[in-house]
Motif scaffolding. Structure first.
Motif, PDB file in Angstrom:
ATOM      1  N   LEU A   1     -18.193  29.890  22.374  1.00 20.55           N
ATOM      2  CA  LEU A   1     -18.070  31.073  21.519  1.00 20.55           C
ATOM      3  C   LEU A   1     -19.356  31.354  20.750  1.00 20.55           C
ATOM      4  N   LYS A   2     -20.060  30.301  20.377  1.00 19.72           N
ATOM      5  CA  LYS A   2     -21.296  30.475  19.609  1.00 19.72           C
ATOM      6  C   LYS A   2     -22.349  31.255  20.383  1.00 19.72           C
ATOM      7  N   THR A   3     -22.228  31.290  21.700  1.00 13.52           N
ATOM      8  CA  THR A   3     -23.179  32.060  22.509  1.00 13.52           C
ATOM      9  C   THR A   3     -22.800  33.538  22.568  1.00 13.52           C
ATOM     10  N   VAL A   4     -21.591  33.872  22.107  1.00 14.30           N
ATOM     11  CA  VAL A   4     -21.075  35.239  22.231  1.00 14.30           C
ATOM     12  C   VAL A   4     -20.810  35.896  20.871  1.00 14.30           C
ATOM     13  N   LEU A   5     -20.313  35.102  19.913  1.00 17.08           N
ATOM     14  CA  LEU A   5     -19.912  35.642  18.608  1.00 17.08           C
ATOM     15  C   LEU A   5     -20.689  34.976  17.479  1.00 17.08           C
ATOM     16  N   SER A   6     -20.754  35.679  16.369  1.00 14.27           N
ATOM     17  CA  SER A   6     -21.363  35.108  15.167  1.00 14.27           C
ATOM     18  C   SER A   6     -20.402  34.068  14.583  1.00 14.27           C
ATOM     19  N   PRO A   7     -20.927  33.140  13.786  1.00 13.90           N
ATOM     20  CA  PRO A   7     -20.043  32.154  13.145  1.00 13.90           C
ATOM     21  C   PRO A   7     -18.936  32.811  12.307  1.00 13.90           C
ATOM     22  N   THR A   8     -19.248  33.912  11.656  1.00 14.08           N
ATOM     23  CA  THR A   8     -18.241  34.625  10.855  1.00 14.08           C
ATOM     24  C   THR A   8     -17.096  35.110  11.733  1.00 14.08           C
ATOM     25  N   LYS A   9     -17.423  35.666  12.889  1.00 13.53           N
ATOM     26  CA  LYS A   9     -16.380  36.163  13.783  1.00 13.53           C
ATOM     27  C   LYS A   9     -15.579  35.014  14.394  1.00 13.53           C
ATOM     28  N   ILE A  10     -16.202  33.878  14.591  1.00 19.54           N
ATOM     29  CA  ILE A  10     -15.461  32.709  15.097  1.00 19.54           C
ATOM     30  C   ILE A  10     -14.444  32.266  14.046  1.00 19.54           C
ATOM     31  N   LEU A  11     -14.844  32.279  12.786  1.00 15.98           N
ATOM     32  CA  LEU A  11     -13.905  31.940  11.705  1.00 15.98           C
ATOM     33  C   LEU A  11     -12.795  32.983  11.596  1.00 15.98           C
ATOM     34  N   LYS A  12     -13.147  34.254  11.784  1.00 15.30           N
ATOM     35  CA  LYS A  12     -12.131  35.311  11.777  1.00 15.30           C
ATOM     36  C   LYS A  12     -11.154  35.113  12.929  1.00 15.30           C
ATOM     37  N   LEU A  13     -11.646  34.643  14.062  1.00 17.31           N
ATOM     38  CA  LEU A  13     -10.779  34.351  15.207  1.00 17.31           C
ATOM     39  C   LEU A  13      -9.756  33.289  14.842  1.00 17.31           C
ATOM     40  N   LYS A  14     -10.210  32.219  14.231  1.00 21.10           N
ATOM     41  CA  LYS A  14      -9.291  31.142  13.832  1.00 21.10           C
ATOM     42  C   LYS A  14      -8.226  31.674  12.881  1.00 21.10           C
ATOM     43  N   LYS A  15      -8.659  32.459  11.921  1.00 26.10           N
ATOM     44  CA  LYS A  15      -7.714  33.042  10.963  1.00 26.10           C
ATOM     45  C   LYS A  15      -6.752  33.993  11.667  1.00 26.10           C
ATOM     46  N   ALA A  16      -7.259  34.815  12.579  1.00 26.48           N
ATOM     47  CA  ALA A  16      -6.408  35.772  13.300  1.00 26.48           C
ATOM     48  C   ALA A  16      -5.366  35.042  14.139  1.00 26.48           C
ATOM     49  N   GLU A  17      -5.768  33.959  14.809  1.00 23.63           N
ATOM     50  CA  GLU A  17      -4.802  33.184  15.596  1.00 23.63           C
ATOM     51  C   GLU A  17      -3.720  32.602  14.705  1.00 23.63           C
ATOM     52  N   ASP A  18      -4.125  32.035  13.584  1.00 26.19           N
ATOM     53  CA  ASP A  18      -3.148  31.464  12.648  1.00 26.19           C
ATOM     54  C   ASP A  18      -2.202  32.536  12.105  1.00 26.19           C
ATOM     55  N   ASP A  19      -2.756  33.675  11.722  1.00 23.75           N
ATOM     56  CA  ASP A  19      -1.939  34.774  11.207  1.00 23.75           C
ATOM     57  C   ASP A  19      -0.963  35.276  12.266  1.00 23.75           C
ATOM     58  N   PHE A  20      -1.453  35.437  13.494  1.00 25.26           N
ATOM     59  CA  PHE A  20      -0.598  35.904  14.579  1.00 25.26           C
ATOM     60  C   PHE A  20       0.555  34.924  14.813  1.00 25.26           C
ATOM     61  N   ASN A  21       0.242  33.637  14.884  1.00 31.37           N
ATOM     62  CA  ASN A  21       1.282  32.631  15.114  1.00 31.37           C
ATOM     63  C   ASN A  21       2.299  32.597  13.983  1.00 31.37           C
ATOM     64  N   ARG A  22       1.818  32.748  12.758  1.00 32.13           N
ATOM     65  CA  ARG A  22       2.729  32.776  11.604  1.00 32.13           C
ATOM     66  C   ARG A  22       3.676  33.962  11.686  1.00 32.13           C
ATOM     67  N   LYS A  23       3.134  35.137  12.027  1.00 36.90           N
ATOM     68  CA  LYS A  23       3.976  36.336  12.141  1.00 36.90           C
ATOM     69  C   LYS A  23       4.992  36.175  13.263  1.00 36.90           C
ATOM     70  N   LEU A  24       4.548  35.632  14.362  1.00 32.68           N
ATOM     71  CA  LEU A  24       5.443  35.438  15.500  1.00 32.68           C
ATOM     72  C   LEU A  24       6.566  34.467  15.142  1.00 32.68           C
ATOM     73  N   LEU A  25       6.227  33.352  14.512  1.00 32.68           N
ATOM     74  CA  LEU A  25       7.252  32.383  14.101  1.00 32.68           C
ATOM     75  C   LEU A  25       8.212  32.982  13.088  1.00 32.68           C
ATOM     76  N   ARG A  26       7.681  33.770  12.169  1.00 26.62           N
ATOM     77  CA  ARG A  26       8.527  34.402  11.166  1.00 26.62           C
ATOM     78  C   ARG A  26       9.518  35.349  11.836  1.00 26.62           C
ATOM     79  N   GLN A  27       9.050  36.115  12.812  1.00 24.13           N
ATOM     80  CA  GLN A  27       9.940  37.037  13.521  1.00 24.13           C
ATOM     81  C   GLN A  27      11.001  36.279  14.316  1.00 24.13           C
ATOM     82  N   MET A  28      10.601  35.184  14.940  1.00 21.84           N
ATOM     83  CA  MET A  28      11.575  34.382  15.700  1.00 21.84           C
ATOM     84  C   MET A  28      12.623  33.800  14.749  1.00 21.84           C
ATOM     85  N   LYS A  29      12.165  33.349  13.610  1.00 23.50           N
ATOM     86  CA  LYS A  29      13.071  32.791  12.594  1.00 23.50           C
ATOM     87  C   LYS A  29      14.039  33.858  12.096  1.00 23.50           C
TER      88      LYS A  29
END
Length: 148
Positions: A116-144
């Motif tokens: 990823l470091k060859t394609v995205l800035s470190p900031t965007k890599i951190l945003k990716l991690k946050k986006a994945e976590d947020d997406f998973n949280r929303k999905l789990l909340r909806q399933m719950k």
């Protein structure tokens, strides 16, 4: 800006249809929602997206395979009192298998971040991690919420 306002609504609307389908269809729709969510949250440009998604999809597929492998090994050795029936040698083999799978997952994540470091800035890599976590949280909340 408008996308950030509309996306949560679309996310809820599309996810409502997901739960009435088979596993493969659900998984594919979840993947489509995840792609849209990550693209929006990370703020990928068209150029970044064309380089990013092949890397991400390869990582995601490999991670899915490793997690399923880990679950199969775990389930086959953890049924009704199986641990109590294991010899110490068998337990050690099982433990080594678990460690190897965890190590493979860890190394896969390290390679993914390096790629990823060859394609995205470190900031965007951190945003990716946050986006994945947020997406998973929303999905789990909806399933719950659907389970209630």
């Amino acid at each position: 800006m408008i996308t950030k306002r509309i996306f949560p609504f679309l996310f809820l609307l599309m996810s409502a249809t997901i739960f009435g389908q088979g596993f493969k269809e659900k998984r594919e729709q979840i993947k489509q929602l995840k792609v849209a969510f990550i693209t929006t949250e990370v703020g990928l440009t068209t150029e970044e997206a064309t380089k990013f998604w092949p890397i991400y999809n390869t990582f995601d597929e490999r991670q899915f395979e490793l997690r399923h492998k880990k679950m199969r090994v775990f389930q086959s050795n953890m049924n009704d009192g199986a641990i109590d029936k294991m010899s110490e040698k068998e337990a050690l083999v099982f433990l080594n298998q678990m460690e190897n799978t965890e190590e493979e997952l860890f190394n896969l994540k390290l390679k993914f971040i390096a790629d990823l470091k060859t394609v995205l800035s470190p900031t965007k890599i951190l945003k990716l991690k946050k986006a994945e976590d947020d997406f998973n949280r929303k999905l789990l909340r909806q399933m719950k919420d659907r389970g209630r």
